[in-house]
Motif scaffolding. Structure first.
Motif, PDB file in Angstrom:
ATOM      1  N   GLU A 135       0.834  -1.203   0.000  1.00 14.48           N
ATOM      2  CA  GLU A 135       0.000   0.000   0.000  1.00 14.48           C
ATOM      3  C   GLU A 135       0.868   1.251   0.000  1.00 14.48           C
ATOM      4  OE1 GLU A 135      -3.824  -0.376   2.560  1.00 14.48           O
ATOM      5  OE2 GLU A 135      -2.345  -1.794   3.382  1.00 14.48           O
ATOM      6  N   LYS A 136       1.964   1.214   0.752  1.00 13.59           N
ATOM      7  CA  LYS A 136       2.870   2.363   0.812  1.00 13.59           C
ATOM      8  C   LYS A 136       3.592   2.571  -0.518  1.00 13.59           C
ATOM      9  CE  LYS A 136       3.458   2.205   5.753  1.00 13.59           C
ATOM     10  NZ  LYS A 136       4.347   2.365   6.876  1.00 13.59           N
ATOM     11  N   ILE A 137       3.945   1.482  -1.190  1.00 14.60           N
ATOM     12  CA  ILE A 137       4.591   1.598  -2.507  1.00 14.60           C
ATOM     13  C   ILE A 137       3.601   2.170  -3.524  1.00 14.60           C
ATOM     14  CG2 ILE A 137       5.562   0.283  -4.434  1.00 14.60           C
ATOM     15  CD1 ILE A 137       6.796  -1.618  -2.277  1.00 14.60           C
ATOM     16  N   ILE A 138       2.393   1.655  -3.538  1.00 16.18           N
ATOM     17  CA  ILE A 138       1.375   2.132  -4.483  1.00 16.18           C
ATOM     18  C   ILE A 138       1.052   3.606  -4.233  1.00 16.18           C
ATOM     19  CG2 ILE A 138      -1.053   1.888  -5.192  1.00 16.18           C
ATOM     20  CD1 ILE A 138      -0.672  -1.190  -4.602  1.00 16.18           C
ATOM     21  N   ALA A 139       1.040   4.023  -2.979  1.00 13.72           N
ATOM     22  CA  ALA A 139       0.736   5.423  -2.630  1.00 13.72           C
ATOM     23  C   ALA A 139       1.914   6.360  -2.867  1.00 13.72           C
ATOM     24  CB  ALA A 139       0.302   5.505  -1.166  1.00 13.72           C
ATOM     25  N   GLY A 140       3.084   5.813  -3.201  1.00 12.55           N
ATOM     26  CA  GLY A 140       4.254   6.651  -3.432  1.00 12.55           C
ATOM     27  C   GLY A 140       4.995   7.022  -2.167  1.00 12.55           C
ATOM     28  N   GLU A 141       4.612   6.437  -1.029  1.00 14.30           N
ATOM     29  CA  GLU A 141       5.291   6.725   0.234  1.00 14.30           C
ATOM     30  C   GLU A 141       6.627   5.992   0.323  1.00 14.30           C
ATOM     31  OE1 GLU A 141       2.648   5.820   3.499  1.00 14.30           O
ATOM     32  OE2 GLU A 141       0.964   6.726   2.427  1.00 14.30           O
ATOM     33  N   TRP A 142       6.741   4.848  -0.315  1.00 16.48           N
ATOM     34  CA  TRP A 142       7.974   4.061  -0.372  1.00 16.48           C
ATOM     35  C   TRP A 142       8.340   3.901  -1.836  1.00 16.48           C
ATOM     36  CZ3 TRP A 142       8.532  -0.440   3.596  1.00 16.48           C
ATOM     37  CH2 TRP A 142       8.317   0.045   4.883  1.00 16.48           C
ATOM     38  N   PRO A 143       9.620   3.787  -2.140  1.00 15.81           N
ATOM     39  CA  PRO A 143      10.025   3.683  -3.544  1.00 15.81           C
ATOM     40  C   PRO A 143       9.600   2.369  -4.186  1.00 15.81           C
ATOM     41  CG  PRO A 143      11.915   3.343  -2.106  1.00 15.81           C
ATOM     42  CD  PRO A 143      10.764   3.752  -1.226  1.00 15.81           C
ATOM     43  N   GLY A 144       9.312   2.453  -5.473  1.00 21.54           N
ATOM     44  CA  GLY A 144       8.970   1.271  -6.260  1.00 21.54           C
ATOM     45  C   GLY A 144       9.339   1.504  -7.708  1.00 21.54           C
ATOM     46  N   LYS A 145       9.620   0.440  -8.412  1.00 26.05           N
ATOM     47  CA  LYS A 145       9.942   0.493  -9.847  1.00 26.05           C
ATOM     48  C   LYS A 145       8.776  -0.148 -10.595  1.00 26.05           C
ATOM     49  CE  LYS A 145      14.079   2.165  -9.177  1.00 26.05           C
ATOM     50  NZ  LYS A 145      14.196   3.600  -9.240  1.00 26.05           N
ATOM     51  N   PHE A 146       7.932   0.695 -11.192  1.00 27.48           N
ATOM     52  CA  PHE A 146       6.688   0.252 -11.811  1.00 27.48           C
ATOM     53  C   PHE A 146       6.843  -0.011 -13.309  1.00 27.48           C
ATOM     54  CE2 PHE A 146       5.375   2.181  -7.941  1.00 27.48           C
ATOM     55  CZ  PHE A 146       4.256   1.465  -7.551  1.00 27.48           C
ATOM     56  N   VAL A 147       6.198  -1.085 -13.761  1.00 28.23           N
ATOM     57  CA  VAL A 147       6.191  -1.381 -15.191  1.00 28.23           C
ATOM     58  C   VAL A 147       4.781  -1.385 -15.772  1.00 28.23           C
ATOM     59  CG1 VAL A 147       8.345  -2.691 -15.099  1.00 28.23           C
ATOM     60  CG2 VAL A 147       6.179  -3.912 -14.863  1.00 28.23           C
ATOM     61  N   TYR A 148       3.750  -1.475 -14.935  1.00 29.68           N
ATOM     62  CA  TYR A 148       2.379  -1.599 -15.421  1.00 29.68           C
ATOM     63  C   TYR A 148       1.438  -1.105 -14.333  1.00 29.68           C
ATOM     64  CZ  TYR A 148      -1.702  -3.900 -17.574  1.00 29.68           C
ATOM     65  OH  TYR A 148      -2.904  -4.158 -18.174  1.00 29.68           O
ATOM     66  N   ALA A 149       0.325  -0.494 -14.743  1.00 23.58           N
ATOM     67  CA  ALA A 149      -0.703  -0.066 -13.788  1.00 23.58           C
ATOM     68  C   ALA A 149      -2.036   0.052 -14.499  1.00 23.58           C
ATOM     69  CB  ALA A 149      -0.327   1.274 -13.161  1.00 23.58           C
ATOM     70  N   ASP A 150      -3.088  -0.358 -13.837  1.00 20.23           N
ATOM     71  CA  ASP A 150      -4.443  -0.123 -14.314  1.00 20.23           C
ATOM     72  C   ASP A 150      -5.320   0.155 -13.098  1.00 20.23           C
ATOM     73  OD1 ASP A 150      -5.303  -2.631 -13.237  1.00 20.23           O
ATOM     74  OD2 ASP A 150      -4.996  -3.659 -15.138  1.00 20.23           O
ATOM     75  N   ASP A 151      -6.626   0.204 -13.276  1.00 19.67           N
ATOM     76  CA  ASP A 151      -7.523   0.555 -12.176  1.00 19.67           C
ATOM     77  C   ASP A 151      -7.550  -0.485 -11.065  1.00 19.67           C
ATOM     78  OD1 ASP A 151      -8.182   2.829 -13.554  1.00 19.67           O
ATOM     79  OD2 ASP A 151     -10.112   2.073 -14.274  1.00 19.67           O
ATOM     80  N   LEU A 152      -7.206  -1.740 -11.381  1.00 24.16           N
ATOM     81  CA  LEU A 152      -7.333  -2.821 -10.412  1.00 24.16           C
ATOM     82  C   LEU A 152      -6.015  -3.294  -9.804  1.00 24.16           C
ATOM     83  CD1 LEU A 152      -9.998  -4.981 -12.283  1.00 24.16           C
ATOM     84  CD2 LEU A 152     -10.367  -3.334 -10.437  1.00 24.16           C
ATOM     85  N   VAL A 160       2.046  -3.394 -11.250  1.00 19.94           N
ATOM     86  CA  VAL A 160       3.141  -4.360 -11.351  1.00 19.94           C
ATOM     87  C   VAL A 160       4.434  -3.600 -11.093  1.00 19.94           C
ATOM     88  CG1 VAL A 160       4.328  -6.041 -12.812  1.00 19.94           C
ATOM     89  CG2 VAL A 160       1.845  -5.693 -13.078  1.00 19.94           C
ATOM     90  N   PHE A 161       5.212  -4.105 -10.146  1.00 27.48           N
ATOM     91  CA  PHE A 161       6.490  -3.463  -9.836  1.00 27.48           C
ATOM     92  C   PHE A 161       7.542  -4.510  -9.510  1.00 27.48           C
ATOM     93  CE2 PHE A 161       3.759  -3.048  -6.030  1.00 27.48           C
ATOM     94  CZ  PHE A 161       4.498  -3.723  -5.075  1.00 27.48           C
ATOM     95  N   ALA A 162       8.795  -4.067  -9.558  1.00 29.63           N
ATOM     96  CA  ALA A 162       9.928  -4.942  -9.277  1.00 29.63           C
ATOM     97  C   ALA A 162       9.973  -5.294  -7.801  1.00 29.63           C
ATOM     98  CB  ALA A 162      11.232  -4.246  -9.671  1.00 29.63           C
ATOM     99  N   THR A 163      10.421  -6.507  -7.536  1.00 23.56           N
ATOM    100  CA  THR A 163      10.766  -6.861  -6.165  1.00 23.56           C
ATOM    101  C   THR A 163      12.220  -6.456  -5.959  1.00 23.56           C
ATOM    102  OG1 THR A 163      11.049  -8.644  -4.559  1.00 23.56           O
ATOM    103  CG2 THR A 163      11.249  -9.257  -6.872  1.00 23.56           C
ATOM    104  N   LYS A 164      12.541  -5.905  -4.800  1.00 19.26           N
ATOM    105  CA  LYS A 164      13.919  -5.466  -4.573  1.00 19.26           C
ATOM    106  C   LYS A 164      14.867  -6.644  -4.383  1.00 19.26           C
ATOM    107  CE  LYS A 164      13.721  -4.761   0.400  1.00 19.26           C
ATOM    108  NZ  LYS A 164      14.029  -3.864   1.470  1.00 19.26           N
ATOM    109  N   ALA A 165      14.307  -7.839  -4.179  1.00 23.27           N
ATOM    110  CA  ALA A 165      15.118  -9.053  -4.035  1.00 23.27           C
ATOM    111  C   ALA A 165      14.616 -10.098  -5.029  1.00 23.27           C
ATOM    112  CB  ALA A 165      15.056  -9.573  -2.604  1.00 23.27           C
ATOM    113  N   PRO A 166      14.993  -9.947  -6.292  1.00 24.08           N
ATOM    114  CA  PRO A 166      14.498 -10.887  -7.306  1.00 24.08           C
ATOM    115  C   PRO A 166      15.218 -12.236  -7.267  1.00 24.08           C
ATOM    116  CG  PRO A 166      15.974  -9.296  -8.303  1.00 24.08           C
ATOM    117  CD  PRO A 166      15.809  -8.882  -6.868  1.00 24.08           C
ATOM    118  N   ILE A 167      14.513 -13.254  -7.701  1.00 24.02           N
ATOM    119  CA  ILE A 167      15.129 -14.568  -7.892  1.00 24.02           C
ATOM    120  C   ILE A 167      15.965 -14.526  -9.163  1.00 24.02           C
ATOM    121  CG2 ILE A 167      14.701 -16.997  -8.401  1.00 24.02           C
ATOM    122  CD1 ILE A 167      12.111 -16.752  -6.810  1.00 24.02           C
ATOM    123  N   ARG A 168      15.412 -13.906 -10.192  1.00 23.05           N
ATOM    124  CA  ARG A 168      16.061 -13.770 -11.492  1.00 23.05           C
ATOM    125  C   ARG A 168      15.785 -12.360 -12.004  1.00 23.05           C
ATOM    126  NH1 ARG A 168      18.860 -15.816 -14.442  1.00 23.05           N
ATOM    127  NH2 ARG A 168      17.616 -15.976 -16.281  1.00 23.05           N
TER     128      ARG A 168
END
Length: 148
Positions: free
Chosen positions: A6-23, A26-34
């Protein structure tokens, strides 16, 4: 209790977004497997996948499918994996992961990467989504201004 998502979506915490719609977003996880590992997160908070209304769960799967198709063209992988665990954050979400083999589906193997690495891997995915005709759902910037 407010979740980290919720904090990432609200812009309170950083996030790297690739996709967004009304529902969902989609953003990067800071600890990816790959490289290219992203999270498909509903805007509405539901503790578990099975708590969501069926139409929302179906929408997340549809978006995950779009993301997976884009990932195939961007990252070194042979398949796209989908994992729904939900132990890390009490906010339902899908992990969409470019895979080389089934050993890449172990969330415990995730490791944190630098901002530079996250930025470059997510920019490549954003470009692929735009090329596939989803530019209306690619946020104007990769960094998380409030997406509400």
């Amino acid at each position: 209790m407010t979740t980290i998502f919720e904090k990432i979506i609200a812009g309170e915490w950083p996030g790297k977004f690739v996709y967004a719609d009304d529902l969902c977003v989609v953003f990067a996880t800071k600890a990816p497997i790959r490289p290219g590992h992203v999270l498909v997160v509903p805007r509405e908070v539901h503790d578990a996948w099975t708590d969501m209304p069926e139409d929302l769960a179906a929408h997340l799967m549809k978006v995950g499918h779009r993301i997976g198709k884009a990932q195939l063209g961007v990252y070194e992988c042979t398949r796209i994996g989908l994992e729904i665990a939900g132990f890390e954050v009490p906010h339902a979400h899908l992990h969409v992961i470019p895979l080389r083999d089934e050993n890449d589906l172990v969330l415990a193997e995730a490791t944190e990467v630098s901002e530079r690495v996250l930025e470059s891997t997510m920019q490549a995915l954003r470009s692929a989504l735009e090329e596939q005709g989803h530019e209306a759902n690619v946020p104007l910037t990769i960094d998380s201004p409030a997406l509400s």
